[in-house]
Design a protein around this motif. Structure first.
Motif, PDB file in Angstrom:
ATOM      1  N   ARG B 153       0.840  -1.205   0.000  1.00 55.05           N
ATOM      2  CA  ARG B 153       0.000   0.000   0.000  1.00 55.05           C
ATOM      3  C   ARG B 153       0.877   1.257   0.000  1.00 55.05           C
ATOM      4  O   ARG B 153       1.991   1.268   0.535  1.00 55.05           O
ATOM      5  CB  ARG B 153      -0.934  -0.003   1.198  1.00 55.05           C
ATOM      6  CG  ARG B 153      -0.226   0.083   2.527  1.00 55.05           C
ATOM      7  CD  ARG B 153      -1.160  -0.249   3.679  1.00 55.05           C
ATOM      8  NE  ARG B 153      -2.246   0.709   3.801  1.00 55.05           N
ATOM      9  CZ  ARG B 153      -3.320   0.505   4.565  1.00 55.05           C
ATOM     10  NH1 ARG B 153      -3.451  -0.621   5.262  1.00 55.05           N
ATOM     11  NH2 ARG B 153      -4.269   1.409   4.647  1.00 55.05           N
ATOM     12  N   ASP B 155       0.108   4.342   1.326  1.00 50.55           N
ATOM     13  CA  ASP B 155      -0.211   5.429   2.263  1.00 50.55           C
ATOM     14  C   ASP B 155       0.522   5.322   3.595  1.00 50.55           C
ATOM     15  O   ASP B 155       0.111   5.925   4.586  1.00 50.55           O
ATOM     16  CB  ASP B 155      -1.728   5.517   2.495  1.00 50.55           C
ATOM     17  CG  ASP B 155      -2.294   4.241   3.115  1.00 50.55           C
ATOM     18  OD1 ASP B 155      -1.584   3.214   3.114  1.00 50.55           O
ATOM     19  OD2 ASP B 155      -3.442   4.278   3.592  1.00 50.55           O
ATOM     20  N   ASP B 157       4.636   5.290   5.325  1.00 49.43           N
ATOM     21  CA  ASP B 157       6.052   5.434   5.023  1.00 49.43           C
ATOM     22  C   ASP B 157       6.890   4.564   5.950  1.00 49.43           C
ATOM     23  O   ASP B 157       6.368   3.892   6.848  1.00 49.43           O
ATOM     24  CB  ASP B 157       6.487   6.903   5.088  1.00 49.43           C
ATOM     25  CG  ASP B 157       6.342   7.477   6.491  1.00 49.43           C
ATOM     26  OD1 ASP B 157       6.245   6.709   7.451  1.00 49.43           O
ATOM     27  OD2 ASP B 157       6.343   8.718   6.595  1.00 49.43           O
ATOM     28  N   ASP B 160       6.458   4.944   9.727  1.00 50.59           N
ATOM     29  CA  ASP B 160       5.235   4.332  10.252  1.00 50.59           C
ATOM     30  C   ASP B 160       5.446   2.839  10.501  1.00 50.59           C
ATOM     31  O   ASP B 160       5.070   2.308  11.550  1.00 50.59           O
ATOM     32  CB  ASP B 160       4.079   4.498   9.251  1.00 50.59           C
ATOM     33  CG  ASP B 160       3.657   5.943   9.067  1.00 50.59           C
ATOM     34  OD1 ASP B 160       3.790   6.722  10.040  1.00 50.59           O
ATOM     35  OD2 ASP B 160       3.203   6.290   7.964  1.00 50.59           O
ATOM     36  N   VAL B 203       1.229  -9.391  11.279  1.00 55.73           N
ATOM     37  CA  VAL B 203       0.639  -8.062  11.412  1.00 55.73           C
ATOM     38  C   VAL B 203       1.112  -7.125  10.305  1.00 55.73           C
ATOM     39  O   VAL B 203       0.305  -6.529   9.587  1.00 55.73           O
ATOM     40  CB  VAL B 203       0.957  -7.452  12.796  1.00 55.73           C
ATOM     41  CG1 VAL B 203       0.717  -5.957  12.812  1.00 55.73           C
ATOM     42  CG2 VAL B 203       0.124  -8.133  13.872  1.00 55.73           C
ATOM     43  N   ALA B 206       0.048  -8.391   6.684  1.00 57.76           N
ATOM     44  CA  ALA B 206      -1.373  -8.172   6.394  1.00 57.76           C
ATOM     45  C   ALA B 206      -1.661  -6.682   6.213  1.00 57.76           C
ATOM     46  O   ALA B 206      -2.370  -6.276   5.283  1.00 57.76           O
ATOM     47  CB  ALA B 206      -2.232  -8.733   7.520  1.00 57.76           C
ATOM     48  N   TRP B 207      -1.088  -5.901   7.073  1.00 56.13           N
ATOM     49  CA  TRP B 207      -1.327  -4.455   7.035  1.00 56.13           C
ATOM     50  C   TRP B 207      -0.851  -3.843   5.727  1.00 56.13           C
ATOM     51  O   TRP B 207      -1.579  -3.118   5.054  1.00 56.13           O
ATOM     52  CB  TRP B 207      -0.621  -3.811   8.227  1.00 56.13           C
ATOM     53  CG  TRP B 207      -0.618  -2.297   8.252  1.00 56.13           C
ATOM     54  CD1 TRP B 207      -1.653  -1.475   7.953  1.00 56.13           C
ATOM     55  CD2 TRP B 207       0.483  -1.458   8.618  1.00 56.13           C
ATOM     56  NE1 TRP B 207      -1.275  -0.166   8.120  1.00 56.13           N
ATOM     57  CE2 TRP B 207       0.026  -0.132   8.527  1.00 56.13           C
ATOM     58  CE3 TRP B 207       1.793  -1.705   9.028  1.00 56.13           C
ATOM     59  CZ2 TRP B 207       0.847   0.954   8.831  1.00 56.13           C
ATOM     60  CZ3 TRP B 207       2.602  -0.623   9.345  1.00 56.13           C
ATOM     61  CH2 TRP B 207       2.130   0.693   9.236  1.00 56.13           C
ATOM     62  N   ALA B 210      -2.768  -4.853   2.529  1.00 54.74           N
ATOM     63  CA  ALA B 210      -4.150  -4.394   2.405  1.00 54.74           C
ATOM     64  C   ALA B 210      -4.183  -3.147   1.518  1.00 54.74           C
ATOM     65  O   ALA B 210      -3.219  -2.387   1.473  1.00 54.74           O
ATOM     66  CB  ALA B 210      -4.726  -4.083   3.776  1.00 54.74           C
ATOM     67  N   ALA B 213      -6.389   3.044   2.208  1.00 53.27           N
ATOM     68  CA  ALA B 213      -7.692   3.686   2.375  1.00 53.27           C
ATOM     69  C   ALA B 213      -7.796   4.865   1.417  1.00 53.27           C
ATOM     70  O   ALA B 213      -6.806   5.516   1.097  1.00 53.27           O
ATOM     71  CB  ALA B 213      -7.838   4.157   3.810  1.00 53.27           C
ATOM     72  N   ASP B 214      -9.009   5.160   0.957  1.00 52.22           N
ATOM     73  CA  ASP B 214      -9.195   6.323   0.093  1.00 52.22           C
ATOM     74  C   ASP B 214      -8.976   7.564   0.924  1.00 52.22           C
ATOM     75  O   ASP B 214      -9.441   7.650   2.053  1.00 52.22           O
ATOM     76  CB  ASP B 214     -10.619   6.379  -0.459  1.00 52.22           C
ATOM     77  CG  ASP B 214     -11.207   4.982  -0.634  1.00 52.22           C
ATOM     78  OD1 ASP B 214     -10.426   4.066  -0.959  1.00 52.22           O
ATOM     79  OD2 ASP B 214     -12.419   4.834  -0.411  1.00 52.22           O
TER      80      ASP B 214
END
Lengths: 215, 215
Positions: B153, B155, B157, B160, B203, B206-207, B210, B213-214
């Motif tokens: 994904r 969104d 970095d 994070d 964790v 999977a994260w 995914a 998010a918009d």
DNA sequence: CGGCTAATGTAATCACCGGTACGTTCACAT
DNA sequence: ATGTGAACGTACCGGTGATTACATTAGCCG
């Protein structure tokens, strides 16, 4: 904090004031770093009263610790995810926990301090055990619902999920200073709050909705 | 530890021994809880030498802190995820970090202690900053690869991700005592190690896999 | 009111602890 | 071999900080 009430004698108030101030000071300076004189100086009363009401620095610290844990339990009772689908409920719980931790930094620091002391004081407070157990009850219920529906993987239990959520939220507060210094990011910067809150929600939601690994 | 070498004079060895022992004692007892006499008693030399080589308790602590951070950096250089697909590389990195943290509990405790002190000592060690920055470099590269492929994904970095992984691993060591007491689970129980290591891998995998998010 | 105890204040005590004054010894260079 | 400075050891100091002895007052109960 400055001169709200006259000096009329009031055992309850004096005791409560000492406990409140002691909590702040212990949370700020650690156990060994705290000076009994310092606590007394920040109250309307004197050092003598600490010994009158609590007996010793150590017993005062124990009272602070127990009081803090009980206060947290009370606050945690309000952490209800509401009536959401299981996956959304866990996400909600994670985000509520995030805000909850950020709002109770004194408590977080006391926990850190207690771990520096290898938990030797908390281990004398057996009565606290039951307290945290039923914090897991809510989570356990949500997970069970999700497993039944097939929307939540079945190879993790409530304690595992609690651990992931707590770790993340705890770290933000507990390691604010070293992390901030090393990476130039103030974890508690209000501008980052929404971002950080969303992350822990995303993390647990994605994790729990992923298919379980084959044993 | 008992009488390995004769007392021949050796400035380097004496200094190194003091630093090693001081690291253990500070990590065990915290800054204020540490007694300079105690450190000296655990070495083959005397308190006088602490002042001879380090000048003060505070400067000794600073030396310990700097040394510990530099040692960790060196160890972290070996945390290479290898030549795996991005998602697997991050999983690997998470699991390596887990083992790494568990193997360096003294360091973890020093970080906790330093945060109790609001980072006032580490903030005097500016030279450490660059050190941890490039620990993020590896992670950043992996994420970039994954984003390009579309398997990770876009969104989040590197910081994070680092935060999520570090939080989890840190907590295991740092909060071992309070957590163990409240929930009757010893987080460092060897029997749970594989389980816990797998969790942080699951964790992050999977994260990150995914969909974002918009906005 | 008089008295009795809980509550408070003042001023010390005493151990502990970071830091140092001073003296000694080792090892190396010449 | 010996002079010299780095390395080391012993014994002490002075302040700090937890704890307490002793004196005092406030409020309640009859």
């Amino acid at each position: 904090m400055t001169e709200t009430t006259p000096r009329r004698r009031d055992a309850e108030r004096t005791r409560a004031e000492l406990l409140t101030v002691a909590t702040e000071v212990f949370a700020t300076s650690g156990y060994a770093g705290t000076r009994v004189d310092d606590i007394a100086a920040r109250t309307r009363t004197t050092k003598r009263m600490i010994y009158y009401y609590f007996g010793s620095k150590e017993q005062l610290y124990l009272a602070v610790l127990e009081n803090a844990y009980r206060g947290i339990r009370a606050a945690e009772r309000d952490l209800h995810p509401g009536d959401l689908p299981p996956l959304e409920a866990v996400r909600r719980l994670a985000e509520l926990t995030y805000d909850h931790h950020l709002g109770h930094s004194d408590f977080i620091r006391l926990v850190s301090i207690e771990n520096i002391h290898h938990g030797e004081y908390i281990s004398r407070l057996g009565s606290l055990r039951e307290v945290n157990r039923d914090a897991l009850g809510i989570l356990d219920g949500v997970l069970a619902r999700g497993r039944a529906e097939g929307t939540i993987r079945d190879d993790v239990d409530a304690l595992d999920v609690h651990l992931v959520i707590s770790s993340y939220c705890f770290f933000q507060v507990a390691n604010r200073h070293t992390f901030g210094h090393l990476f130039d990011r103030d974890l508690l910067d209000p501008a980052l709050r929404d971002h950080h809150r969303r992350i822990i929600g995303d993390v647990v939601a994605a994790w729990l909705s992923a298919p379980a690994a084959d044993g």
